[in-house]
Enzyme design. Structure first.
Site, PDB file in Angstrom:
ATOM      1  N   LYS A   7       0.844  -1.202   0.000  1.00  0.00           N
ATOM      2  CA  LYS A   7       0.000   0.000   0.000  1.00  0.00           C
ATOM      3  C   LYS A   7       0.882   1.255   0.000  1.00  0.00           C
ATOM      4  CE  LYS A   7      -3.802  -2.418   2.278  1.00  0.00           C
ATOM      5  NZ  LYS A   7      -4.499  -2.717   3.532  1.00  0.00           N
TER       6      LYS A   7
ATOM      7  N   GLN B  45      -4.214  -1.119   9.798  1.00  0.00           N
ATOM      8  CA  GLN B  45      -4.126  -2.439   9.179  1.00  0.00           C
ATOM      9  C   GLN B  45      -4.746  -3.481  10.106  1.00  0.00           C
ATOM     10  OE1 GLN B  45      -3.021  -3.152   6.012  1.00  0.00           O
ATOM     11  NE2 GLN B  45      -3.719  -5.238   6.411  1.00  0.00           N
TER      12      GLN B  45
ATOM     13  N   ASP C 200     -10.717   3.392   4.903  1.00  0.00           N
ATOM     14  CA  ASP C 200     -11.205   2.026   4.673  1.00  0.00           C
ATOM     15  C   ASP C 200     -12.725   1.971   4.661  1.00  0.00           C
ATOM     16  OD1 ASP C 200      -9.108   0.296   4.136  1.00  0.00           O
ATOM     17  OD2 ASP C 200      -8.496   0.226   6.242  1.00  0.00           O
TER      18      ASP C 200
END
Ligand code: NAP
Length: 305
Positions: free
Chosen positions: A51, A95, A118
């Protein structure tokens, strides 16, 4: 037809790169993504590295907060609070999964909704359910992007989603519903999975079980989106769908790897750019038209008597 997620992701990344350049031109500021990694889970380290590399390639700055030895819940919440308060940070990527002992729900809820790239904060999921999304979870958004890119018809179609996770299945079902598909959600308590999947014009599978969908479970002419990523003992990566058998019946299908996977990172970076645009330019909370519901487009909702 093979639905090539890599090339769709490249297209999205090209658009994100151009958007980052425009934003820099207008404001002098590049979007900044803060990446929080707690613990020592090897796959998470690889995902985070990918990422960050992809961010760099499109001009999004990153700042990593890596804590291999772990953090207490209080320390994690304090870190997220400081990133929320930092105007130089436009997006926060926490994460997942978090190490055992940490409360994932509480941590996600501690991220400022406008920095939640997200799309998993309860406010952002709630806005999706209300038909007025601002940030859509990356993997489901990537599935829709692939279907749209290749021109899949969704309105009036039977769509079946296998899997009901907060990360994939539930938001994906909402996105398909907002596009006027008739949506069925399946899970481990579904009595006869094949009975449902055989009706699907659009079959999306996010079960995390290698080959849970065999060829005979796919309708002739269906569009098949395989979200699953499973590593077999041989080391080979496979999806949740038996690709060879299913592709003999499907009209269109995503491969694994090279299907939904590359889209997730591309959509994360698109979400980061949009978060930065909203914070730096103001306004712009309009949902992507494709994801909004009839209510959001002006139909009066019923009273909740
Ligand atoms: P998850 O949280 O484990 O959820 C799996 C869902 O599938 C659950 O709702 C479960 O039902 C359902 N399920 C499991 N086995 C089933 C079966 N035999 N029949 C019907 N339903 C079944 O997983 P997830 O996070 O949604 O991820 C799903 C898969 O997608 C995994 O392989 C993951 O690695 C992959 N993934 C890929 C990407 C990407 O970028 N391509 C991103 C995220 C996830 P219950 O609710 O009843 O338990």
């Amino acid at each position: 037809m093979i639905l090539d997620g890599r090339s769709v992701a490249q297209k999205v990344l090209g658009e994100v790169k151009a958007g980052v350049e425009r934003l820099r031109g207008e404001t002098g500021v590049a979007p900044m993504l803060a990446v929080v990694l707690v613990g020592d889970f090897a796959p998470s380290k690889i995902y985070v590295a990918n990422k960050m590399k992809a961010s760099d390639a499109v001009g999004i700055a990153t700042r990593d907060h890596v804590h291999p030895a772990g953090l207490t819940q209080a320390e994690l919440l304090a870190l997220l609070g400081s990133l929320n308060a930092d105007p130089a940070v436009h997006g926060i990527l926490l994460q997942l999964p978090l190490p055992k002992g940490l409360d994932e729900d509480e941590a996600i809820a501690a991220i400022a909704p406008q920095k939640d790239v997200d799309g998993l904060h309860p406010t952002n999921l709630g806005r999706l359910l209300a038909g007025a999304p601002t940030v859509v979870p990356c993997t489901p958004a990537g599935c829709l992007e692939i279907l749209d890119h290749y021109g899949a018809k969704l309105e009036g179609q039977e769509a079946v989603v296998v899997g009901r996770s907060r990360l994939v299945g539930k938001p994906l079902a909402q996105l398909l519903l907002a596009r006027h598909a008739t949506v069925t959600m399946c899970h481990t308590r579904t009595r006869d999975l094949a009975e449902h999947t055989r009706r699907a014009d659009v079959l999306c599978v996010a079960a995390g079980r290698p080959r849970v969908i065999t060829g005979d479970m796919v309708k002739e002419g269906a569009w098949v989106i395989d979200v699953g990523i499973n590593r077999l003992e041989t080391g080979r990566l496979v999806g949740d769908v038996d690709f060879d058998a299913a592709s003999a019946r499907a009209q269109a299908i995503t491969p694994v790897p090279g299907g939904v996977g590359p889209m997730t990172v591309a959509m994360l970076l698109r979400n980061t750019l949009r978060a930065a645009q909203r914070q730096l330019l103001g306004g712009g909370l309009r949902p992507p038209a494709a994801a909004s519901s009839p209510e959001a487009r002006g139909r009066r909702p019923r009273a909740n008597a």
